[in-house]
Design an enzyme around this catalytic site. Structure first.
Site, PDB file in Angstrom:
ATOM      1  N   LYS A 120      -2.138  -5.310   0.272  1.00 56.24           N
ATOM      2  CA  LYS A 120      -2.905  -5.323  -0.979  1.00 56.24           C
ATOM      3  C   LYS A 120      -2.773  -3.945  -1.617  1.00 56.24           C
ATOM      4  CE  LYS A 120      -7.741  -6.145  -2.196  1.00 56.24           C
ATOM      5  NZ  LYS A 120      -8.983  -6.697  -1.655  1.00 56.24           N
ATOM      6  N   ASP A 169     -12.080 -10.652   0.803  1.00 57.94           N
ATOM      7  CA  ASP A 169     -12.299  -9.888  -0.423  1.00 57.94           C
ATOM      8  C   ASP A 169     -13.554  -9.034  -0.347  1.00 57.94           C
ATOM      9  OD1 ASP A 169     -12.280  -8.865  -3.011  1.00 57.94           O
ATOM     10  OD2 ASP A 169     -11.114 -10.586  -3.692  1.00 57.94           O
ATOM     11  N   GLY A 193      -1.453  -3.748 -10.321  1.00 55.87           N
ATOM     12  CA  GLY A 193      -1.046  -4.196  -8.980  1.00 55.87           C
ATOM     13  C   GLY A 193      -1.367  -3.203  -7.877  1.00 55.87           C
ATOM     14  N   GLY A 250      -2.258 -10.866  -7.674  1.00 55.25           N
ATOM     15  CA  GLY A 250      -1.845  -9.931  -8.717  1.00 55.25           C
ATOM     16  C   GLY A 250      -1.573  -8.541  -8.183  1.00 55.25           C
ATOM     17  N   ARG A 251      -2.019  -8.293  -6.982  1.00 56.12           N
ATOM     18  CA  ARG A 251      -1.743  -6.969  -6.386  1.00 56.12           C
ATOM     19  C   ARG A 251      -1.601  -7.083  -4.873  1.00 56.12           C
ATOM     20  NH1 ARG A 251      -7.193  -3.539  -5.809  1.00 56.12           N
ATOM     21  NH2 ARG A 251      -8.686  -5.243  -5.770  1.00 56.12           N
ATOM     22  N   ASP A 294     -11.647 -18.455  -5.767  1.00 53.92           N
ATOM     23  CA  ASP A 294     -10.397 -17.811  -5.307  1.00 53.92           C
ATOM     24  C   ASP A 294     -10.670 -16.856  -4.157  1.00 53.92           C
ATOM     25  OD1 ASP A 294     -11.681 -16.610  -7.709  1.00 53.92           O
ATOM     26  OD2 ASP A 294     -10.373 -14.924  -7.247  1.00 53.92           O
ATOM     27  N   ASN A 295     -11.931 -16.528  -3.931  1.00 57.78           N
ATOM     28  CA  ASN A 295     -12.282 -15.654  -2.804  1.00 57.78           C
ATOM     29  C   ASN A 295     -12.959 -16.437  -1.689  1.00 57.78           C
ATOM     30  OD1 ASN A 295     -11.279 -13.440  -4.175  1.00 57.78           O
ATOM     31  ND2 ASN A 295     -13.234 -12.971  -5.130  1.00 57.78           N
TER      32      ASN A 295
HETATM   33  P1  AMP Z   1     -10.663 -10.209  -7.144  1.00 61.89           P
HETATM   34  O1  AMP Z   1     -11.851 -10.123  -8.036  1.00 61.89           O
HETATM   35  O2  AMP Z   1     -10.369  -8.935  -6.410  1.00 61.89           O
HETATM   36  O3  AMP Z   1     -10.701 -11.385  -6.271  1.00 61.89           O
HETATM   37  O4  AMP Z   1      -9.401 -10.382  -8.100  1.00 61.89           O
HETATM   38  C1  AMP Z   1      -9.271 -11.449  -8.997  1.00 61.89           C
HETATM   39  C2  AMP Z   1      -7.870 -11.538  -9.499  1.00 61.89           C
HETATM   40  O5  AMP Z   1      -7.477 -10.346 -10.145  1.00 61.89           O
HETATM   41  C3  AMP Z   1      -6.811 -11.798  -8.430  1.00 61.89           C
HETATM   42  O6  AMP Z   1      -5.864 -12.667  -8.976  1.00 61.89           O
HETATM   43  C4  AMP Z   1      -6.235 -10.431  -8.184  1.00 61.89           C
HETATM   44  O7  AMP Z   1      -4.929 -10.486  -7.680  1.00 61.89           O
HETATM   45  C5  AMP Z   1      -6.280  -9.836  -9.573  1.00 61.89           C
HETATM   46  N1  AMP Z   1      -6.338  -8.361  -9.567  1.00 61.89           N
HETATM   47  C6  AMP Z   1      -7.362  -7.605  -9.134  1.00 61.89           C
HETATM   48  N2  AMP Z   1      -7.063  -6.300  -9.271  1.00 61.89           N
HETATM   49  C7  AMP Z   1      -5.816  -6.219  -9.788  1.00 61.89           C
HETATM   50  C8  AMP Z   1      -4.949  -5.143 -10.162  1.00 61.89           C
HETATM   51  N3  AMP Z   1      -5.284  -3.866 -10.025  1.00 61.89           N
HETATM   52  N4  AMP Z   1      -3.733  -5.464 -10.661  1.00 61.89           N
HETATM   53  C9  AMP Z   1      -3.374  -6.735 -10.815  1.00 61.89           C
HETATM   54  N5  AMP Z   1      -4.133  -7.799 -10.488  1.00 61.89           N
HETATM   55  C10 AMP Z   1      -5.352  -7.549  -9.981  1.00 61.89           C
HETATM   56 MG    MG Z   2      -9.731 -11.935  -4.621  1.00 64.72          MG
END
Ligand code: AMP
Ligand code: MG
Length: 476
Positions: free
Chosen positions: A103, A253, A116, A82-83, A243-244
């Site tokens: 990222k 992550d 993002g 997502g980012r 996912d991590n």
């Molecule tokens: P994470 O907890 O960092 O592993 O993120 C979980 C999900 O949220 C993943 O699909 C990331 O790409 C998405 N995500 C986290 N932060 C953002 C953001 N600022 N904008 C868009 N997607 C995000």
């Molecule tokens: Mg992640």
């Protein structure tokens, strides 16, 4: 030299997408040794052009990867980058495939309402932590650079925006398989499996089923070994969602991660981990649970599920056995017990109980024992007074061995310095206030050889953060 590694799997998995071009971007941190080691040998201007999204890497198509994930136990079918943008892969001089991912590089089809983007603080945290962990001998993604974007990111207030340039041996997650299982995309899953096996150096055999089991076994082994490494150095990941979880066993992550300072198996720092699902001592169970989710996804490739479930279950039992063996050996290594003895585990249990009860610093406790055997630095690493009666027993157990050999073993397993939480926060603050950090300039050098017992500034060795108050947040 560069190529698009995941594109052949299909656009439903590797979605073509270009990163935002940040025209005012500047390199804030650049990992020169990694730049050389990977054979990139970019000068700063070239790195800035590629890593700010202003210029695509030659011969590649940038993509965002799709994945699902169990987040704190809840299944989320469509997560994905997502980012982040995977801008290309390449082979290092010794033939190893490496992905280069940005990222904080702008919104994608997976952003789900997020912006993002990434703020400078979490980007700096990832740089420091992934470098420190790699140097501690923990398999990890690494960080080539951090760039400031010149644009603001809005969180609780306005913060300077940043891009992290991350390198990884692969970005295949447990969640990648979960996603393809959900799509019932057997063809793509087979391709992903074969790619992953090649990356992991596994031989492809004739029987497809045996390939899948040997792949699963390797993932479990890699995750188990990673858990032992985290345990060795006191790392708390904080967000071990599927996912991590990379199938190659690298740490990925660095959102809410922290180092355990005052010892407790129950230690949790992440503000969102209210139930302690990912507490320090829970991590091995959670890694095994995540492997279970991988096994479920792989069932897509079997016509008969029941025999496959039995094989997978057997491999998961091996996870526990491998972990338990490694666990006992780890404490022997950390305590310099060169041979197995029937009293070993009682000695370990007593020490861990004392450390928990008195909230002793994990790193410094083992460093103090190491310093004793090294016959140096005992002022920097004094043994806690409450350990004195226990110490007599440990001394009695180790005196049968040669001190030099004991010390050699202990220095391999007990770091003298770690990326302490308060110092990481100080570095982040420096970057927010001044765009640079003189602390990091010297500290990062020392963190690159953490098992060297030399005279460190006292500040680097003391925990300042309150173990019961310190909190981390997902770096969004
Ligand atoms: P994470 O907890 O960092 O592993 O993120 C979980 C999900 O949220 C993943 O699909 C990331 O790409 C998405 N995500 C986290 N932060 C953002 C953001 N600022 N904008 C868009 N997607 C995000
Ligand atoms: Mg992640």
């Amino acid at each position: 030299m560069f190529y698009s590694r995941y594109t052949p799997i299909g656009e439903q998995f590797a979605v073509p997408a270009a990163p935002t071009a940040f025209k005012d971007a500047e390199l804030v941190l650049f990992n020169l040794s990694l730049n050389t080691q990977l054979g990139l040998n970019w000068d700063a201007a070239t790195a800035c052009l590629y890593l700010s999204g202003q210029q695509p890497l030659p011969n590649t198509h940038s993509v965002c990867l799709a994945y699902s994930g169990h987040q704190f136990g809840q299944f989320n079918p469509t997560l994905g980058d997502g980012r982040a943008h995977l801008i290309g892969s390449f082979l290092t001089p010794n033939g190893e495939a490496i992905d280069l991912q940005l990222k904080g590089s702008g919104a994608t089809v997976f952003s789900r309402g997020g912006d993002g983007l990434c703020a400078l603080g979490p980007a700096v945290r990832e740089f420091v932590m992934s470098r420190a962990l790699s140097s501690l001998g923990v398999p990890s993604t690494d960080c080539l650079a951090v760039l400031s974007t010149g644009q603001a990111v809005y969180r609780q207030g306005s913060l300077p925006g940043a891009v992290v340039a991350r390198t990884a041996r692969s970005h295949i997650r447990v969640g990648s398989f979960q996603y393809l299982a959900l799509q019932q995309d057997e063809k793509a899953m087979t391709q992903l499996l074969e790619m992953a096996m090649k990356d992991m150096g596994l031989q492809l055999r004739e029987s497809r089923e045996e390939n899948i089991f040997s792949f699963f076994q390797s993932v479990c082994d890699a995750q188990c070994d990673l858990m032992l490494k985290w345990l060795q150095v006191g790392f708390i990941h904080g967000v071990m969602n599927t996912d991590n979880t990379l199938i190659n066993g690298e740490t990925i992550d660095y959102g809410p991660c922290a180092m355990m300072e005052a010892f407790s198996f129950n230690r949790v720092f992440s503000s969102i981990d209210r139930q302690g699902r990912y507490a320090f001592g829970q991590q091995p169970n959670m890694a095994s649970w995540n492997c279970g989710r991988l096994a479920e996804s792989l069932l897509l490739l079997f016509t008969e599920e029941q025999p496959a479930i039995e094989r997978f279950s057997g491999i998961l039992v091996n996870f526990s056995e491998r972990f338990n063996e490694g666990y006992q050996q780890l404490w022997r290594n950390k305590l310099g017990l060169l041979q197995t003895h029937s009293d070993d585990q009682a000695l370990v249990t007593e020490l861990l109980e004392l450390m928990t009860q008195h909230e002793l610093d994990y790193t410094n406790t083992f460093a103090s024992l190491t310093a004793l055997k090294l016959h140096k630095l005992q002022e920097q690493f004094p043994v806690a007074a409450v350990l004195k009666p226990w110490l007599v027993k440990w001394q009695a157990m180790t005196e049968q061995y040669d001190d030099d050999q004991v010390a050699a073993m202990m220095t391999r397993f007990n770091p003298a310095i770690i990326p302490r939480n308060d110092l990481v926060e100080e570095v982040i603050n420096d970057y927010y206030q001044q765009g640079k950090s003189t602390l990091l300039d010297t500290w990062i050098e020392a963190l690159s050889t953490p098992y060297q017992y030399v005279d460190y500034p006292e500040k680097w060795l003391k925990s300042q953060s309150d173990p019961n108050r310190y909190q981390t947040f997902c770096g969004t």
